[in-house]
Design a protein around this motif. Structure first.
Motif, short mmCIF file in Angstrom:
data_model
loop_
_atom_site.label_atom_id
_atom_site.label_comp_id
_atom_site.label_asym_id
_atom_site.label_seq_id
_atom_site.Cartn_x
_atom_site.Cartn_y
_atom_site.Cartn_z
N SER A 1 12.90 -13.95 -36.54
CA SER A 1 12.34 -15.10 -37.27
C SER A 1 12.02 -14.78 -38.73
N GLY A 2 11.94 -13.48 -39.06
CA GLY A 2 11.62 -13.09 -40.43
C GLY A 2 10.16 -12.73 -40.62
N ALA A 3 9.41 -12.55 -39.53
CA ALA A 3 7.98 -12.24 -39.62
C ALA A 3 7.69 -10.77 -39.84
N VAL A 4 8.72 -9.93 -39.72
CA VAL A 4 8.56 -8.48 -39.83
C VAL A 4 9.27 -7.98 -41.08
N GLY A 5 8.62 -7.07 -41.80
CA GLY A 5 9.22 -6.51 -43.00
C GLY A 5 10.53 -5.80 -42.70
N ARG A 6 11.47 -5.88 -43.63
CA ARG A 6 12.80 -5.32 -43.40
C ARG A 6 12.78 -3.82 -43.15
N ASN A 7 11.81 -3.13 -43.73
CA ASN A 7 11.77 -1.68 -43.54
C ASN A 7 11.33 -1.27 -42.14
N ASN B 1 23.92 -11.74 -41.85
CA ASN B 1 24.48 -13.09 -41.88
C ASN B 1 24.03 -13.91 -40.67
N ILE B 2 24.08 -13.30 -39.50
CA ILE B 2 23.69 -13.99 -38.26
C ILE B 2 22.20 -14.31 -38.27
N LEU B 3 21.37 -13.37 -38.71
CA LEU B 3 19.93 -13.59 -38.76
C LEU B 3 19.58 -14.71 -39.74
N THR B 4 20.29 -14.75 -40.86
CA THR B 4 20.06 -15.83 -41.83
C THR B 4 20.45 -17.18 -41.24
N ASP B 5 21.56 -17.21 -40.50
CA ASP B 5 21.98 -18.44 -39.84
C ASP B 5 20.90 -18.94 -38.88
N PHE B 6 20.32 -18.03 -38.12
CA PHE B 6 19.27 -18.43 -37.18
C PHE B 6 18.04 -18.93 -37.92
N ARG B 7 17.59 -18.20 -38.91
CA ARG B 7 16.38 -18.57 -39.64
C ARG B 7 16.52 -19.90 -40.36
N ASP B 8 17.72 -20.21 -40.80
CA ASP B 8 17.96 -21.47 -41.51
C ASP B 8 18.30 -22.62 -40.57
N GLY B 9 18.37 -22.35 -39.27
CA GLY B 9 18.68 -23.40 -38.30
C GLY B 9 20.14 -23.80 -38.25
N LYS B 10 21.02 -22.96 -38.78
CA LYS B 10 22.43 -23.33 -38.83
C LYS B 10 23.15 -23.17 -37.49
N ILE B 11 22.59 -22.39 -36.60
CA ILE B 11 23.20 -22.25 -35.27
C ILE B 11 22.83 -23.46 -34.42
N GLY B 12 21.66 -24.01 -34.66
CA GLY B 12 21.21 -25.18 -33.91
C GLY B 12 19.71 -25.11 -33.65
N ALA B 13 19.19 -26.10 -32.93
CA ALA B 13 17.77 -26.15 -32.57
C ALA B 13 17.53 -25.21 -31.40
N ILE B 14 16.84 -24.11 -31.67
CA ILE B 14 16.74 -23.02 -30.69
C ILE B 14 15.29 -22.57 -30.55
N THR B 15 14.87 -22.32 -29.32
CA THR B 15 13.58 -21.70 -29.03
C THR B 15 13.85 -20.47 -28.17
#
Length: 327
Positions: free
Chosen positions: A186-192, A259-273
């Protein structure tokens, strides 16, 4: 790989919340509607014990609507808790939140008895964006990365409605492995603190098992009858579709994972829980059992070490004769 992220400013946030919660009437906790339980801070539950809580399932526009309804029912059945879902940028969010708070604390109103509310949430959950919409100006810093808000702010939504904003905070140890991956996705954790490839593979594994049609449609595999692949095969398929290939036909795993993580975070894969209450309770039970087993193992080793140490009498038997006390 267990994902952990608790930088120094989060420890300061913990102390600030522990102090502030004493003087507020209730607590708002913002959750990510795509991972409600994983984004629910158990440390906050301890610090705010006994205070009424409003759970806001934010980013509902990115989440699975059916699962969001299940989560709302789950939280609304808890004592002293109410839950609502919204998108932090939606119009009417302010009225929706303030009315929910006033309904929970009807005895707090007027300048003499202002409603004092603490708002908390994990990093990058959209709290600052929501607050800016509520007060009508950019007072809280925002950004698509965790850890933007670093200090407490007091905001006045009305003469009798005080809102205390606190920095985003995770918890010192994430014991549920699935939660660590969901938070990282989801992007809640620092990249490092994470390995993008490993997180992307975990995400793909969940999506192929629970949201296969969305996965097939997004990455143009819906017409391929063999697209019930495992996570690695999906990663490689997407890499080839997106041109994330190095010289010699080698897959650029880092690039395609991002790329895949960005797709998920931006909702481009779809409405997902990424979790349901039942899944979460299963994960938590397994994690607690594992923690108990590890604790028991540590205790056993500790006792074993103590048992292997010779007693004082035994030590004297092995001392050189010249060091022994002469009879």
């Amino acid at each position: 790989m267990a994902i952990q992220w608790f930088p120094g400013h989060m420890n300061k946030a913990k102390k600030a919340i522990a102090e502030r919660v004493k003087s507020v009437d209730m607590v708002i906790e913002m959750l990510d509607a795509r991972l409600p339980a994983s984004s629910e801070n158990p440390l906050l539950a301890q610090l705010s014990k006994g205070k009424p809580k409003l759970k806001i399932l934010n980013k509902q526009d990115l989440a699975d609507p059916e699962r969001t309804r299940i989560w709302l029912d789950y939280y609304n059945n808890k004592e002293d808790t109410r839950a609502i879902a919204l998108d932090s940028s939606e119009k009417g969010a302010t009225a929706k939140i303030t009315q929910a708070c006033r309904n929970m604390m009807p005895n707090r109103s007027g300048i003499a008895k202002p409603l004092r509310v603490l708002i908390c949430g994990i990093p990058n959950v959209g709290k600052s964006t929501l607050i800016n919409g509520m007060i009508g100006k950019k007072s809280a810093k925002t950004g698509n990365e965790p850890g933007i808000t670093k200090a407490e702010q007091r905001l006045f939504l009305a003469d009798d409605f005080w809102l205390y904003d606190t920095p985003g905070m995770l918890w010192p140890k994430i014991i549920v492995e699935e939660s660590g991956y969901n938070l990282a996705a989801s992007g809640a954790v620092g990249r490092n603190a994470l390995d993008e490839e490993e997180v992307a593979l975990e995400l793909l594994d969940y999506l192929r098992r629970h949201y296969l049609p969305l996965l097939q449609n997004r990455y143009q595999a819906d017409k391929d009858p063999s697209s019930h692949w495992n996570d690695v095969e999906w990663l490689e398929w997407i890499a080839k579709k997106r041109g994330a290939v190095l010289s010699g036909g080698r897959i650029d795993y880092q690039k395609i994972s991002e790329n895949i993580l960005t797709d998920f975070r931006d909702g481009k894969i779809g409405a997902i829980t990424l979790e349901t209450p039942n899944q979460w309770e299963t994960w938590l039970k397994k994690a607690r059992q594992k923690e108990a087993e590890l604790k028991a193992l540590r205790e056993a080793r500790k006792l074993e070490r103590k048992g292997s140490r010779p007693s004082e009498n035994e030590q004297s038997e092995f001392q050189p004769s010249e060091n022994r006390e002469q009879p």
